[in-house]
Design a protein around this motif. Structure first.
Motif, PDB file in Angstrom:
ATOM      1  N   ARG A 142       0.806  -1.222   0.000  1.00 24.15           N
ATOM      2  CA  ARG A 142       0.000   0.000   0.000  1.00 24.15           C
ATOM      3  C   ARG A 142       0.844   1.280   0.000  1.00 24.15           C
ATOM      4  NH1 ARG A 142      -3.489  -1.938  -2.483  1.00 24.15           N
ATOM      5  NH2 ARG A 142      -5.498  -2.661  -1.692  1.00 24.15           N
ATOM      6  N   LYS A 143       2.131   1.176   0.287  1.00 30.70           N
ATOM      7  CA  LYS A 143       2.992   2.352   0.213  1.00 30.70           C
ATOM      8  C   LYS A 143       3.178   2.818  -1.221  1.00 30.70           C
ATOM      9  CE  LYS A 143       5.652   1.432   4.424  1.00 30.70           C
ATOM     10  NZ  LYS A 143       6.984   1.043   4.974  1.00 30.70           N
ATOM     11  N   THR A 144       3.075   1.897  -2.171  1.00 27.03           N
ATOM     12  CA  THR A 144       3.282   2.247  -3.578  1.00 27.03           C
ATOM     13  C   THR A 144       2.072   1.955  -4.455  1.00 27.03           C
ATOM     14  OG1 THR A 144       4.253   0.062  -4.022  1.00 27.03           O
ATOM     15  CG2 THR A 144       5.754   1.834  -3.406  1.00 27.03           C
ATOM     16  N   ASP A 145       1.134   1.175  -3.958  1.00 29.34           N
ATOM     17  CA  ASP A 145      -0.016   0.762  -4.763  1.00 29.34           C
ATOM     18  C   ASP A 145      -1.270   0.850  -3.908  1.00 29.34           C
ATOM     19  OD1 ASP A 145      -2.071  -0.683  -6.026  1.00 29.34           O
ATOM     20  OD2 ASP A 145      -0.668  -2.049  -6.990  1.00 29.34           O
ATOM     21  N   LYS A 146      -2.097   1.863  -4.183  1.00 26.37           N
ATOM     22  CA  LYS A 146      -3.336   2.050  -3.433  1.00 26.37           C
ATOM     23  C   LYS A 146      -4.526   1.379  -4.111  1.00 26.37           C
ATOM     24  CE  LYS A 146      -1.210   5.002  -0.679  1.00 26.37           C
ATOM     25  NZ  LYS A 146      -0.853   4.649   0.713  1.00 26.37           N
TER      26      LYS A 146
ATOM     27  N   THR B 119      -4.651  -1.854  -6.342  1.00 29.25           N
ATOM     28  CA  THR B 119      -4.863  -3.293  -6.519  1.00 29.25           C
ATOM     29  C   THR B 119      -5.605  -3.869  -5.315  1.00 29.25           C
ATOM     30  OG1 THR B 119      -2.805  -3.456  -7.790  1.00 29.25           O
ATOM     31  CG2 THR B 119      -3.755  -5.505  -6.943  1.00 29.25           C
ATOM     32  N   PRO B 120      -6.744  -4.510  -5.515  1.00 31.00           N
ATOM     33  CA  PRO B 120      -7.500  -5.031  -4.369  1.00 31.00           C
ATOM     34  C   PRO B 120      -6.761  -6.160  -3.662  1.00 31.00           C
ATOM     35  CG  PRO B 120      -8.520  -5.708  -6.433  1.00 31.00           C
ATOM     36  CD  PRO B 120      -7.450  -4.731  -6.794  1.00 31.00           C
ATOM     37  N   ILE B 121      -6.871  -6.160  -2.334  1.00 33.04           N
ATOM     38  CA  ILE B 121      -6.236  -7.183  -1.499  1.00 33.04           C
ATOM     39  C   ILE B 121      -7.321  -7.887  -0.686  1.00 33.04           C
ATOM     40  CG2 ILE B 121      -4.639  -7.627   0.401  1.00 33.04           C
ATOM     41  CD1 ILE B 121      -3.023  -5.211  -0.514  1.00 33.04           C
ATOM     42  N   LEU B 122      -7.337  -9.203  -0.780  1.00 38.87           N
ATOM     43  CA  LEU B 122      -8.276 -10.032  -0.017  1.00 38.87           C
ATOM     44  C   LEU B 122      -7.479 -10.854   0.979  1.00 38.87           C
ATOM     45  CD1 LEU B 122     -10.928 -11.585   0.600  1.00 38.87           C
ATOM     46  CD2 LEU B 122     -10.460 -12.991  -1.414  1.00 38.87           C
ATOM     47  N   PHE B 123      -7.683 -10.593   2.284  1.00 35.13           N
ATOM     48  CA  PHE B 123      -7.053 -11.410   3.311  1.00 35.13           C
ATOM     49  C   PHE B 123      -7.827 -12.715   3.464  1.00 35.13           C
ATOM     50  CE2 PHE B 123      -4.898  -7.640   5.373  1.00 35.13           C
ATOM     51  CZ  PHE B 123      -3.610  -8.155   5.238  1.00 35.13           C
ATOM     52  N   LEU B 124      -7.072 -13.806   3.539  1.00 38.85           N
ATOM     53  CA  LEU B 124      -7.645 -15.138   3.692  1.00 38.85           C
ATOM     54  C   LEU B 124      -6.933 -15.789   4.871  1.00 38.85           C
ATOM     55  CD1 LEU B 124      -9.591 -17.150   2.231  1.00 38.85           C
ATOM     56  CD2 LEU B 124      -7.577 -17.999   1.023  1.00 38.85           C
ATOM     57  N   THR B 125      -7.641 -15.901   6.023  1.00 41.77           N
ATOM     58  CA  THR B 125      -6.909 -16.290   7.225  1.00 41.77           C
ATOM     59  C   THR B 125      -7.808 -16.873   8.304  1.00 41.77           C
ATOM     60  OG1 THR B 125      -5.529 -15.413   9.021  1.00 41.77           O
ATOM     61  CG2 THR B 125      -7.123 -13.919   8.047  1.00 41.77           C
ATOM     62  N   ALA B 126      -7.192 -17.655   9.176  1.00 44.53           N
ATOM     63  CA  ALA B 126      -7.906 -18.196  10.338  1.00 44.53           C
ATOM     64  C   ALA B 126      -8.103 -17.138  11.406  1.00 44.53           C
ATOM     65  CB  ALA B 126      -7.136 -19.384  10.910  1.00 44.53           C
ATOM     66  N   ARG B 127      -7.373 -16.025  11.320  1.00 46.05           N
ATOM     67  CA  ARG B 127      -7.508 -14.943  12.299  1.00 46.05           C
ATOM     68  C   ARG B 127      -8.654 -14.036  11.865  1.00 46.05           C
ATOM     69  NH1 ARG B 127      -1.497 -12.636  13.282  1.00 46.05           N
ATOM     70  NH2 ARG B 127      -2.745 -11.142  14.484  1.00 46.05           N
TER      71      ARG B 127
ATOM     72  N   GLY C 293      -5.327  -1.309   4.582  1.00 46.77           N
ATOM     73  CA  GLY C 293      -5.655  -1.084   3.178  1.00 46.77           C
ATOM     74  C   GLY C 293      -6.229  -2.274   2.452  1.00 46.77           C
ATOM     75  N   ALA C 294      -6.530  -3.370   3.172  1.00 45.78           N
ATOM     76  CA  ALA C 294      -7.161  -4.512   2.517  1.00 45.78           C
ATOM     77  C   ALA C 294      -8.590  -4.160   2.111  1.00 45.78           C
ATOM     78  CB  ALA C 294      -7.168  -5.720   3.450  1.00 45.78           C
ATOM     79  N   ASP C 295      -9.074  -4.839   1.075  1.00 45.01           N
ATOM     80  CA  ASP C 295     -10.423  -4.573   0.576  1.00 45.01           C
ATOM     81  C   ASP C 295     -11.451  -5.563   1.102  1.00 45.01           C
ATOM     82  OD1 ASP C 295     -10.046  -2.468  -1.845  1.00 45.01           O
ATOM     83  OD2 ASP C 295      -8.326  -3.787  -1.710  1.00 45.01           O
ATOM     84  N   ASP C 296     -11.001  -6.745   1.501  1.00 41.53           N
ATOM     85  CA  ASP C 296     -11.939  -7.751   1.996  1.00 41.53           C
ATOM     86  C   ASP C 296     -11.176  -8.719   2.886  1.00 41.53           C
ATOM     87  OD1 ASP C 296     -14.297  -9.070   2.416  1.00 41.53           O
ATOM     88  OD2 ASP C 296     -14.609  -9.673   0.333  1.00 41.53           O
ATOM     89  N   TYR C 297     -11.941  -9.519   3.659  1.00 38.84           N
ATOM     90  CA  TYR C 297     -11.351 -10.373   4.672  1.00 38.84           C
ATOM     91  C   TYR C 297     -12.220 -11.617   4.788  1.00 38.84           C
ATOM     92  CZ  TYR C 297      -8.272 -10.654   8.822  1.00 38.84           C
ATOM     93  OH  TYR C 297      -7.295 -10.986   9.721  1.00 38.84           O
ATOM     94  N   LEU C 298     -11.672 -12.767   4.446  1.00 35.43           N
ATOM     95  CA  LEU C 298     -12.427 -14.013   4.493  1.00 35.43           C
ATOM     96  C   LEU C 298     -11.762 -14.958   5.480  1.00 35.43           C
ATOM     97  CD1 LEU C 298     -14.730 -15.756   3.387  1.00 35.43           C
ATOM     98  CD2 LEU C 298     -13.194 -16.483   1.551  1.00 35.43           C
TER      99      LEU C 298
END
Length: 227
Positions: free
Chosen positions: A69-73, A75-83, A96-101
């Protein structure tokens, strides 16, 4: 041209499963099991979407997200995690993530979220104005022209909802997806909130708000926009 997705997941079996299913959908997948290698690749290539685990060896997913996110605001980011606790989601979205699954998850839901994120970005990139009938929506200026030819200024959330509906024209969008995409995780509005927005849109755009041609409520499911 196929969308290229950067996938970072340290569980090799899960990475293989996700990669295979995304490739079946027609996406090109570049996959890594650690954030350091993914970061080096990111600096030399362009991606349509990033799917990122949080708990990774070495650099964490949060750290990689912050670096991106310091250089790219954009591109969408989807977190995929057990947390998947609320505080974890909030931390990821603040970076700066766009979604969280959260894990475990259904592959169908992952594929739907990927499709939604890519479609939203494509719409935002390519569409500044949308016309239907005598009406128009101006996404950049937050203005609309109503059925009566009046210019109205909308708030960002109204424009975001219109963009989502138009971007999925002729598709029924579930209430839960709308709440997540438009309201995000920082608030917990009731589904009645969406109804109020739809009522407003009908007043602006429908010749007969009681018999709408464009903005439809599908009882117990969601909403649909048609021309």
């Amino acid at each position: 041209m196929a969308s290229t997705i950067l996938l970072i997941e340290d569980e090799k079996n899960l990475l293989s499963t996700i990669k295979l299913n995304l490739e079946i959908e027609g996406y090109e997948i570049i996959a890594f099991t650690n954030a350091e290698d993914a970061w080096q690749k990111f600096k030399t290539a362009q991606f349509s979407l990033i799917i990122l685990d949080v708990t990774l060896p070495g650099m964490t997913g949060y750290e990689l997200c912050a670096s991106i996110r310091k250089t790219d605001k954009k591109t969408p980011i989807l977190f995929l995690t057990a947390r998947s606790a609320p505080e974890d989601r909030i931390s990821g979205l603040k970076l700066g993530a766009d979604d969280y699954l959260g894990k475990p998850f259904h592959l169908e839901e992952l594929l739907l979220r990927v499709k939604s994120l890519l479609k939203r970005v494509q719409l935002g990139d390519n569409m500044e104005e949308y016309k239907f009938g005598n009406c128009s929506i101006h996404f950049k200026t937050y203005e609309v022209i109503t059925k009566d030819g009046e210019k109205k200024e909308l708030i960002k959330r109204e424009i975001d909802l219109l963009k989502l509906l138009v971007g999925h024209k002729n598709e029924v969008i579930p209430r839960e997806l709308i709440l997540r995409e438009v309201w995000g995780y920082e608030t917990t509005p009731s589904t009645r909130t969406i109804d109020n927005y739809i009522v407003t849109f009908r007043k602006y755009f429908e010749n007969d708000p009681k018999a709408p041609l464009h903005f439809h409520s599908i009882r117990g499911v969601g909403y649909k926009f048609t021309e």
